[in-house]
Design a protein around this motif. Sequence first.
Motif, mmCIF file in Angstrom:
data_model
loop_
_atom_site.group_PDB
_atom_site.id
_atom_site.type_symbol
_atom_site.label_atom_id
_atom_site.label_comp_id
_atom_site.label_asym_id
_atom_site.label_seq_id
_atom_site.Cartn_x
_atom_site.Cartn_y
_atom_site.Cartn_z
ATOM 1 N N UNK C 11 40.657 42.865 44.653
ATOM 2 C CA UNK C 11 40.776 41.426 44.909
ATOM 3 C C UNK C 11 42.176 41.046 45.380
ATOM 4 N N UNK C 14 44.651 40.500 42.680
ATOM 5 C CA UNK C 14 44.374 39.506 41.637
ATOM 6 C C UNK C 14 43.178 39.917 40.779
ATOM 7 N N UNK C 16 42.641 41.204 37.896
ATOM 8 C CA UNK C 16 42.589 40.807 36.491
ATOM 9 C C UNK C 16 42.156 39.349 36.359
ATOM 10 N N UNK C 17 42.733 38.505 37.193
ATOM 11 C CA UNK C 17 42.443 37.080 37.084
ATOM 12 C C UNK C 17 41.031 36.768 37.567
ATOM 13 N N UNK C 18 40.705 37.249 38.749
ATOM 14 C CA UNK C 18 39.398 36.917 39.318
ATOM 15 C C UNK C 18 38.286 37.475 38.445
ATOM 16 N N UNK C 19 38.385 38.759 38.098
ATOM 17 C CA UNK C 19 37.292 39.353 37.305
ATOM 18 C C UNK C 19 37.323 38.849 35.885
ATOM 19 N N UNK C 21 37.999 35.787 35.055
ATOM 20 C CA UNK C 21 37.324 34.488 35.099
ATOM 21 C C UNK C 21 35.819 34.663 35.278
ATOM 22 N N UNK C 22 35.428 35.458 36.287
ATOM 23 C CA UNK C 22 33.990 35.635 36.529
ATOM 24 C C UNK C 22 33.334 36.349 35.357
#
Lengths: 274, 222, 62
Positions: C11, C14, C16-19, C21-22
Amino acid sequence: MTGRSIPWLKFTAPANFYTLAQRLVPWLWPAAALCAVAGLYMGFFVAPPDHQQGDAYRILFIHVPTAWMGMLLYLLLAAYGAIFLVWRIKMADIMARAIAPTGALMTFLSLWTGALWGAPTWGTFWVWDARLTSTLILLFLFLGYMALHAASDDREKGGRAASLLAIIGAVNVPIIYFSVEWWYNLHQGVSVMRSDGPSMADSMLAALLLMIAAFWIYAGAIVLRRAQAEALSREARTEWAQAAAAGRLTREQRERAAVGIEGNRPPLESGGQT
Amino acid sequence: MVRPLWTLLQRDISLIVTRRQDVLTVVAFFVIVITLFPLAIGPEPEKLRTIAPGAVWVAAALASLISLDRLFADDWRDGTLEQLALAPQPLALTALAKVLAHWLSLGLPLVILSPALGYALGLQGIELAVLAGSLLLGTPVLSLLGAVGAAMTLGVRGGGALMALLILPLYVPVLILGAGAVNEAMFAAPYQAHLSLLGALLAVALPLLPLAIAGALRITLD
Amino acid sequence: MWDGIGDFLAMGGYALYVWGAFGMVALGLLLEGILVARRRRQVRARLQRQSRRPAAARNQGE
């Protein structure tokens, strides 16, 4: 509740509501899944990365829908609460009670996704920004509603007190929001948030709309399912509920229940003619 | 119609004041919470001064919450509340009289005491006046909101903690405006806007919240 | 637009952040679904038991 000619009132009878939900929900699940798959595809494979935020902006596709759902569900909760207080329609309390956990979950998820979006873009997981703070307070309002409803031994009284709380909360939400915003603007500390960024690419907008639709439909389905369980559990002694639990609720049973002539737990020998 | 309410007001005040204990407990609670701030944060005058408005306001909000917990409980247990609900006066006015009595005997002492505590935390001159003024306008709103919570949690399991969960979120606007007014005064900025908004909140709360209190009481009494 | 699965999962740095959140959203919705389904099953089972033993059900209350 004798408005048989007005279709809306028909579904204030738990038996009719149960059947309606039973017919509706099997369509809602695939619709939500379809929207979600399409939205995720658009969001991850069609929408280009943002020129400033790179791929981190993709959190928007779930952050915006959850934040929306949180607020919307609170308004719905208060509306059902008002209906319950004014007309004492049992179904309204069942719906309000079914909405609360989903609303709390959505609000929590919007805070969580917001934090994870904020970390790479603003450099911090949490700021005491107007929107974040009022969303947090919204979460507390949901929790308060659920706690008050659960704490009362008398379900009817607990429901009415909780409905009153939901209405007071709904009146307060704008006041809270404006006061928090006022407070934040005066403190102008971290001015990291610029919500009105450049206009979105079409594919981004499409992905966002699809995801919003997916969350709406999902929330509808799960709330209806929870309300069904709640309705069954509250009407446990009635003929229709026991027939429905066995999966063979007939039209006559439903109509009898709606007019209110069903006895308290009559024998069930007549069942089985679906 | 005014006379019975006046009598109720006098009765409630004298009930609270004759049991001096209650007043003393709430005042002591208020002072102790404020004392905790320097102990937790450190004695540096500059630091204390910055947190002073917030500390006094948080202490006032908590004291109001604690004291309101039992606003209707005694009258409810011995049946007086049911009698009051049956009386010819509107229940909302009765509730308003009760809240007023409660505020006069338990809220007003905090307002009067607040300049001394503000001074101890390093506020000076006009800031102290603004602090007392903001509390004067704000604590009645807190009392009214708290009374709604007290009425809702009558006879419900886990009353006190539950009431805090229900009511503290609703305290937020008052807290922001109240502490904000003092903050403005500290930076020699115009603080009148905050005080006017607090006054507006009071003006909205005064006619509406007694209705909510009466509604909550009726739910409990049915 | 992605260079293979590794690039997709990264990503653009990113992950850590994207996955995160999802993943949390997926977990939350999944958990909610399971809880509601279980509640529904329990209620239906209870009602079916009750309709089989009407007298017992009346005594035991809810």
